[in-house]
Design a protein around this motif. Structure first.
Motif, PDB file in Angstrom:
ATOM      1  N   ILE A 344      73.755  25.001  56.710  1.00  0.00           N
ATOM      2  CA  ILE A 344      72.342  25.308  56.464  1.00  0.00           C
ATOM      3  C   ILE A 344      72.190  25.586  54.977  1.00  0.00           C
ATOM      4  O   ILE A 344      72.935  26.390  54.407  1.00  0.00           O
ATOM      5  CB  ILE A 344      71.884  26.542  57.270  1.00  0.00           C
ATOM      6  N   LEU A 345      71.233  24.920  54.357  1.00  0.00           N
ATOM      7  CA  LEU A 345      70.931  25.170  52.955  1.00  0.00           C
ATOM      8  C   LEU A 345      69.729  26.112  52.885  1.00  0.00           C
ATOM      9  O   LEU A 345      68.655  25.801  53.412  1.00  0.00           O
ATOM     10  CB  LEU A 345      70.618  23.861  52.227  1.00  0.00           C
ATOM     11  N   VAL A 346      69.923  27.272  52.267  1.00  0.00           N
ATOM     12  CA  VAL A 346      68.891  28.309  52.183  1.00  0.00           C
ATOM     13  C   VAL A 346      68.400  28.384  50.738  1.00  0.00           C
ATOM     14  O   VAL A 346      69.198  28.450  49.803  1.00  0.00           O
ATOM     15  CB  VAL A 346      69.462  29.670  52.632  1.00  0.00           C
ATOM     16  N   ASP A 347      67.068  28.375  50.558  1.00  0.00           N
ATOM     17  CA  ASP A 347      66.550  28.418  49.185  1.00  0.00           C
ATOM     18  C   ASP A 347      66.549  29.863  48.677  1.00  0.00           C
ATOM     19  O   ASP A 347      66.985  30.794  49.351  1.00  0.00           O
ATOM     20  CB  ASP A 347      65.159  27.786  49.118  1.00  0.00           C
ATOM     21  N   HIS A 348      66.001  30.041  47.450  1.00  0.00           N
ATOM     22  CA  HIS A 348      66.057  31.354  46.802  1.00  0.00           C
ATOM     23  C   HIS A 348      65.248  32.410  47.559  1.00  0.00           C
ATOM     24  O   HIS A 348      65.461  33.605  47.398  1.00  0.00           O
ATOM     25  CB  HIS A 348      65.532  31.231  45.374  1.00  0.00           C
ATOM     26  N   ALA A 349      64.333  31.957  48.443  1.00  0.00           N
ATOM     27  CA  ALA A 349      63.531  32.908  49.219  1.00  0.00           C
ATOM     28  C   ALA A 349      64.101  33.153  50.615  1.00  0.00           C
ATOM     29  O   ALA A 349      63.487  33.838  51.423  1.00  0.00           O
ATOM     30  CB  ALA A 349      62.100  32.387  49.337  1.00  0.00           C
ATOM     31  N   GLY A 350      65.271  32.585  50.930  1.00  0.00           N
ATOM     32  CA  GLY A 350      65.875  32.800  52.236  1.00  0.00           C
ATOM     33  C   GLY A 350      65.392  31.846  53.302  1.00  0.00           C
ATOM     34  O   GLY A 350      65.655  32.067  54.479  1.00  0.00           O
ATOM     35  N   ARG A 351      64.693  30.775  52.907  1.00  0.00           N
ATOM     36  CA  ARG A 351      64.191  29.807  53.875  1.00  0.00           C
ATOM     37  C   ARG A 351      65.155  28.638  53.989  1.00  0.00           C
ATOM     38  O   ARG A 351      65.779  28.234  53.018  1.00  0.00           O
ATOM     39  CB  ARG A 351      62.808  29.292  53.461  1.00  0.00           C
ATOM     40  N   ALA A 352      65.228  28.065  55.193  1.00  0.00           N
ATOM     41  CA  ALA A 352      66.123  26.930  55.428  1.00  0.00           C
ATOM     42  C   ALA A 352      65.535  25.684  54.793  1.00  0.00           C
ATOM     43  O   ALA A 352      64.408  25.291  55.095  1.00  0.00           O
ATOM     44  CB  ALA A 352      66.333  26.718  56.922  1.00  0.00           C
ATOM     45  N   GLN A 353      66.286  25.080  53.871  1.00  0.00           N
ATOM     46  CA  GLN A 353      65.858  23.815  53.263  1.00  0.00           C
ATOM     47  C   GLN A 353      66.412  22.618  54.015  1.00  0.00           C
ATOM     48  O   GLN A 353      65.792  21.569  54.089  1.00  0.00           O
ATOM     49  CB  GLN A 353      66.323  23.743  51.807  1.00  0.00           C
ATOM     50  N   LEU A 354      67.627  22.766  54.501  1.00  0.00           N
ATOM     51  CA  LEU A 354      68.287  21.674  55.201  1.00  0.00           C
ATOM     52  C   LEU A 354      69.102  22.274  56.339  1.00  0.00           C
ATOM     53  O   LEU A 354      69.781  23.287  56.154  1.00  0.00           O
ATOM     54  CB  LEU A 354      69.193  20.899  54.237  1.00  0.00           C
ATOM     55  N   VAL A 355      69.026  21.663  57.497  1.00  0.00           N
ATOM     56  CA  VAL A 355      69.788  22.110  58.659  1.00  0.00           C
ATOM     57  C   VAL A 355      70.509  20.892  59.233  1.00  0.00           C
ATOM     58  O   VAL A 355      69.857  19.924  59.634  1.00  0.00           O
ATOM     59  CB  VAL A 355      68.879  22.738  59.737  1.00  0.00           C
TER      60      VAL A 355
END
Length: 874
Positions: A344-355
Motif C-alpha cells: 500500500i502506498l500512503v501519501d503524506h496525509a496518510g491516504r492510500a494512493q495505491l493498493v
C-alpha cells in the motif's frame, strides 16, 4: 513451409495477439520448431518441443489450442483465461498453416480468418481479404481484390493515409471508427503494419469489432458528466470516452484520438507516458493505483485508475496534485518490483494512493474502495487488529508520523477471523530535501508459512519421525528444564534385529508405533515424559514414582502381545531404571537409566537392572573394550584356532572348525563371547567376519599344501550369522577370492533359520554356488525349525553340546540323539556331534551312527601350525 511463408505466419500471429489478447503469451508449433509469441515483442524461437515453462503451471491460465487431436499451441495469460475469440482465431491460423505445408502461399490463410483482415501489396493493392472484412464494409470480393485502396476507400481518407504510412514501413494504430451497415452501427479498432508475404512486401490491415466496449461505456457515461479530468478505458487502455475536463488538458490544436491508448494522449509529458501505462496495467489486473503524472503544459495530474462495475471497463480520474509530498514517477516501478508482497502506498496525509491486489485480498475488500481513504481509519472500520508475536495488542500506527524506515514482525488479525504472521515494513519514497515528508510504502510480507515451517523444523529436531515421541535431544532438553523428582526407565527390545529380518521393516515399524503408543499413554497418565532414543530403545520418565514402581509399570507395557497383521507378537525387553532425587541437575537420570539398561541387556533376554554407581564402571569397561576392539584388526590382535572334526566311520580327521580369538594386550586371550556382542552392535562385525573368512581360506590352503597326499580335500568351516551376511558389503569384496579359491564351509545357527524369507534362501544358495557346504549349528537347543532342514540347501547338522553332555548314561538324551541322527540321515544330512569330552561319549556316538565328532576327547583347539603337526601324527 517456405521461409517467406514462415515469416508471414509469424507476423499474422503477432497481429492477432495484439488485437485479441495483448497480455497473453503463445507457444506455437510451426514446422519443425516452436515459437514464443507476444503482442509487444517480436516472435522468438523456443526450441523444438512444445513444453510450457514451470511458472505457467504455478499461476495464470493455460489453454490448449488443438484441432483434430493435434496440439497446435499453448496460450497462457497471467490474469485469467484468454478470450474465446483469441483461442478460435489462433487455432484456425495454426491449423491452416499446418495443413498448407510447403504447397500453398500462406497469405491465402487470410481468407479463412474469422476477423476482418486484409493483405495489400506494397503499392496498396488488395491481394487477399477475409470474409468478415467484406461483410464489415458491405463489399464483394471482386469489388476489392486487385484494386487500389484509394478506389475502395474513397470516403475514408484517414484510413488511406494510415495504410500509406504502413506501406512506408511504419506500424500505425488506427483511431476507433464507427461504421454503419444495413442500419447497424459498429465500432472498429484497427492496426496497419508492414508485412512480408510469400512473394512480396506489403501491408497487413487488421480490424477488431469493439462495439461491446462502447455499449458498456454508454451505460456508465454518467461518470463523465463532470468538469474534472475523467476517461473511460478498455482493459487494453484504449480511451472510449473522455470528459470535458480531460479534453481541456490537451494542448491547443492536438487531436482527440478516440480508441488510442491513454498513455499516448498528447496531454502528458514524455509521450508515451510510462507512469500512465503502469497505472493502467495495474488496474487491469484487478488493483487500483494512484500517482502524480507530469503534464505537457506543466504541473502534474494526480491520476487514479480503477475498475468499474462494468466488466472490461476502467475509469481514469484526475485532480490537481500538490508538489509537496507527491509520489515520484518511479514509484510504480518500485511497486511492481515488490509485487510478491501486499503493498500500500500512503501519501503524506496518510491516504492510500495505491493498493496492490494482494493487499486488497489480504484485507478482504476491493482495492478501489481503499484508494484515497485514510489507511488507519479504514483498517479500524474493517476490524483489522495488530498484535506482537507474543500476542500483546498494538495500536494501529499513524502512518503520517511513523519513524522511517521501520521493520518489525506482527500478528495481523483479519476481518475473516484468521490470524497471519506478517513482516511489516515502511519505507519512505519521494519527499523534499528540505524536510517535506513524501509518501510511505507499506509492505506486508506473509510469514505464516515460513514460521510454520520453522516450527515444524524445531519440532522435528526434537521428536521422532516414526512414533511422534520426543527423541533423545528433545527428552534431554525437557529433563533439563524441570527438576521434578521421579524415576526414568529405559528399555531396549530383545532380538529386534532378528524380528526385523523375519517380519520385515514395515511390520516392525508398526510394532514400534504400538510400543510408543503404550509408553505415551503411561507417561500421559503420570504427567511425565516418553521418548524413543534409538531404533528399538525407548525411555519413560514418571514423576513422583520410585524406581521399583516405575520399573514394574514400564515392564507391564509389554505384558500383552502386540498385533501385526493376523499374528500376535510377544515382545520382551531389557529394562534399566534410575531414580532422580529433588536436587538432581540436568538429564543425568537419563544417562543412569541407560547404564542400567545396558547392564540388563548383557544378562540376557527380559532382564531388569536398577542403577548403581558400580554399574557405570562396568559399562565404562565395556566401552573401553569396544574402543580397543576397533583397533584389534589393524594391530593383528585376532587369531584363529582350529577344532578338528573326526570321521567316526573312518577314524580320520577331515575338517576343522575355525574358532576366533582376540589376543588382548592386557586381558590375554579372549573368546568370542567376550567381544562379539560388542562388535555386532556396530559395523565392526562386518570387518571381523571378512577377516575370519580370509584367514580360514588361507588356513585351509596351508593344510592342503603341507599334506597334499593325505589331506588334499581338507575343509575349514566358519561360524557366521545370517544378519552378518546380510549387512556385510565385505562379502561382495570377497567374491574374487571365494570364486578363485572356493568359499569355506559355513555354519549358521538354528535360530537364524527361523527366517524363511526368499532373501535368506538366495543368500545361502549364493554361498553354496561358491563351494561352501552349509551346516546348522547348535541344533537341538533353543528355537529350531524342522522345516528349515528341507527348505534350505543344507549338508549337515551339528548337535548342540547339551545333547552329548549327558551321554551315555541318560536314556532320554540317548533316545533324543538317536532320533535326531535318524531324522537327519533320512533327509540326506550328515550329523556332527560337538563338545565330545570323553571316550565313552565318542564310543556311543559311533554306535548310534553319528557321522563325525569334535571336542576335547579328540583334541583341544589348535593353532594353524599345531594343527598341521597334529594331522601328521594322526
Amino acid at each position: 513451409m517456405t521461409p517467406a511463408a514462415f515469416t508471414a505466419v509469424q507476423a499474422a500471429l503477432s497481429d492477432l495477439m495484439r488485437v485479441h489478447t495483448p497480455r497473453a503469451t503463445l507457444l506455437a508449433s510451426l514446422g519443425d520448431e516452436v515459437l514464443r509469441v507476444r503482442a509487444d515483442t517480436p516472435p522468438e524461437r523456443a526450441g523444438l518441443d512444445l513444453v510450457p515453462p514451470d511458472e505457467w503451471f504455478e499461476r495464470g491460465e493455460m489453454t490448449w489450442l488443438t484441432r483434430d487431436g493435434a496440439l497446435l499451441g499453448l496460450l497462457w495469460q497471467e490474469d485469467g483465461p484468454p478470450p474465446d475469440a483469441a483461442v478460435q482465431v489462433l487455432t484456425m491460423l495454426l491449423a491452416a498453416a499446418r495443413a498448407d505445408g510447403v504447397h500453398r502461399e500462406t497469405e491465402v490463410l487470410i481468407t479463412q480468418l474469422p476477423v476482418a483482415t486484409a493483405w495489400l501489396t506494397g503499392d496498396l493493392v488488395f491481394r487477399k481479404v477475409s470474409r468478415p472484412f467484406l461483410e464489415l464494409f458491405a463489399l464483394a470480393e471482386p469489388d476489392v481484390t486487385g484494386r487500389p485502396v484509394q478506389d475502395v476507400f474513397r470516403d475514408r481518407p484517414a484510413l488511406v493515409q494510415a495504410l500509406v504510412q504502413a506501406g512506408a514501413g511504419r506500424s500505425v494504430r488506427l483511431p476507433d471508427e464507427q461504421i454503419t451497415h444495413a442500419g447497424h452501427a459498429a465500432w472498429v479498432r484497427g492496426e496497419a503494419r508492414p508485412y512480408f508475404g510469400a512473394s512480396a512486401a506489403g501491408v497487413m490491415l487488421t480490424l477488431q469489432d469493439v462495439t461491446g466496449e462502447y455499449e458498456r461505456a454508454a451505460r456508465v457515461s454518467a461518470l463523465l458528466d463532470t468538469d474534472t479530468p475523467a476517461a473511460l478505458l478498455s482493459e487494453s487502455g484504449a480511451v472510449l470516452q473522455a470528459s470535458q475536463g480531460f479534453l481541456s488538458l490537451l494542448p491547443a490544436g492536438a487531436p482527440v484520438v478516440t480508441g488510442a491508448p491513454l498513455w499516448s494522449w498528447a496531454c502528458f509529458a514524455d509521450v508515451p507516458s510510462d507512469p500512465v501505462r503502469d497505472l493502467v496495467r495495474l488496474a487491469a489486473t484487478g488493483g487500483a493505483a494512484r500517482a502524480d503524472v507530469e503534464l505537457a503544459g506543466g504541473g502534474s495530474l494526480n491520476l487514479r485508475v480503477r475498475r468499474t462495475s462494468e466488466p472490461g471497463l476502467l475509469v481514469a480520474e484526475g485532480e490537481a496534485a500538490a508538489r509537496d509530498g507527491r509520489a515520484p514517477l518511479g514509484v510504480m516501478s518500485q511497486v511492481l518490483a515488490l509485487s510478491e508482497d501486499a503493498t500500500i502506498l500512503v501519501d503524506h496525509a496518510g491516504r492510500a494512493q495505491l493498493v496492490s491486489e494482494r493487499a486488497a485480498t489480504l484485507l478482504g475488500v476491493e482495492a478501489a474502495r481503499l484508494v484515497g481513504l485514510a489507511v488507519t481509519r479504514v483498517m479500524t472500520e474493517l476490524g483489522v487488529k495488530i498484535f506482537t508475536p507474543e500476542g500483546e495488542p498494538l495500536a494501529l500506527p499513524d502512518w503520517k508520523e511513523i519513524p522511517l524506515p521501520m521493520r518489525r514482525e506482527v500478528l495481523l488479525a483479519l476481518p475473516d477471523g484468521t490470524v497471519r504472521q506478517m513482516e511489516l515494513r515502511a519505507t519512505g519514497v519521494g519527499g523534499e530535501a528540505g524536510g517535506a515528508r513524501g509518501s510511505v510504502l507499506l509492505t506486508l510480507r506473509d510469514l505464516t508459512a515460513l514460521r510454520r515451517a520453522q516450527a515444524k523444523i524445531r519440532h522435528d529436531a526434537r521428536h521422532d519421525a516414526l512414533t511422534g515421541l520426543l527423541n533423545r535431544t528433545g527428552v534431554r532438553e525437557a529433563l533439563s528444564r524441570t527438576g521434578q523428582r521421579g524415576a526414568a526407565v529405559c528399555l531396549d527390545l530383545d532380538g529386534f534385529s532378528e524380528l526385523n529380518a523375519a517380519l520385515g521393516r514395515t511390520a516392525c515399524d508398526r510394532l514400534l508405533i504400538q510400543v510408543a503408543a503404550r509408553l505415551n499413554d503411561l507417561s500421559s497418565e503420570a504427567h511425565g515424559l516418553s521418548a524413543r532414543l534409538a531404533d528399538d530403545s525407548f525411555m519413560v520418565f514418571l514423576p513422583d514414582v520410585g524406581a521399583a514402581a516405575a520399573l514394574n509399570r514400564a515392564g507391564a507395557v509389554l505384558d500383552s502381545p502386540l498385533r501385526v497383521g493376523q499374528r500376535d507378537v510377544q515382545l520382551t525387553a531389557a529394562l534399566g531404571v534410575a531414580d532422580r532425587p529433588d536436587d538432581a541437575q540436568g538429564d543425568a537420570v537419563l544417562a543412569n537409566a541407560e547404564v542400567a539398561m545396558q547392564h540388563a541387556k548383557r544378562q540376557g533376554r527380559a532382564q531388569r537392572s536398577v542403577f548403581q554407581p558400580a554399574l557405570r564402571d562396568e559399562v565404562a569397561r565395556a566401552f573401553e573394550l569396544e574402543e580397543a576392539l576397533r583397533g584389534a584388526l589393524d594391530k593383528d590382535q585376532f587369531t584363529l584356532l582350529y577344532q578338528p572334526a573326526l570321521s567316526l566311520k573312518r577314524d580320520r580327521a577331515f575338517s576343522a572348525e575355525a574358532l576366533l580369538r582376540w589376543n588382548h594386550p592386557t586381558l590375554g586371550l579372549l573368546g568370542p563371547a567376550r567381544f562379539l556382542d560388542l562388535a555386532s552392535r556396530s559395523e565392526l562385525i562386518t570387518h571381523v567376519s571378512e577377516w575370519v573368512v580370509q584367514e580360514a581360506v588361507l588356513g585351509r590352503q596351508a593344510v592342503r599344501a603341507a599334506l597334499p597326499d593325505r589331506h588334499a580335500n581338507w575343509t575349514v568351516s566358519v561360524n557366521l550369522s545370517l544378519e552378518e551376511l546380510r549387512r556385510s558389503a565385505g562379502l561382495r569384496r570377497l567374491l574374487p577370492l571365494l570364486s578363485t579359491e572356493g568359499a569355506p564351509d559355513i555354519e549358521v545357527s538354528a535360530g537364524s533359520l527361523l527366517d524363511h524369507s526368499q532373501e535368506t534362501l538366495g543368500l545361502l544358495e549364493q554361498l553354496r554356488s561358491l563351494g561352501a557346504r552349509l551346516s546348522v549349528d547348535d541344533f537341538g537347543d533353543g528355537a529350531s525349525s524342522l522345516a528349515a532342514l528341507t527348505r534350505f540347501p543344507l549338508s549337515a547338522v551339528k548337535l548342540h553340546p547339551t545333547l552329548t553332555a549327558r551321554l551315555p548314561g541318560d536314556e532320554k538324551s540317548l533316545t533324543l540323539v538317536q532320533g535326531t541322527i535318524d531324522l537327519a540321515h533320512n533327509l540326506g544330512l550328515q550329523v556332527v556331534a560337538v563338545g565330545v569330552e570323553t571316550a565313552d561319549q565318542l564310543g556311543i556316538l559311533r554306535e548310534l551312527g553319528c557321522d563325525a565328532a569334535q571336542g576335547y576327547a579328540i583334541t583341544p583347539p589348535l593353532s594353524g601350525a599345531d594343527l598341521i603337526s597334529w594331522l601328521r601324527e594322526h
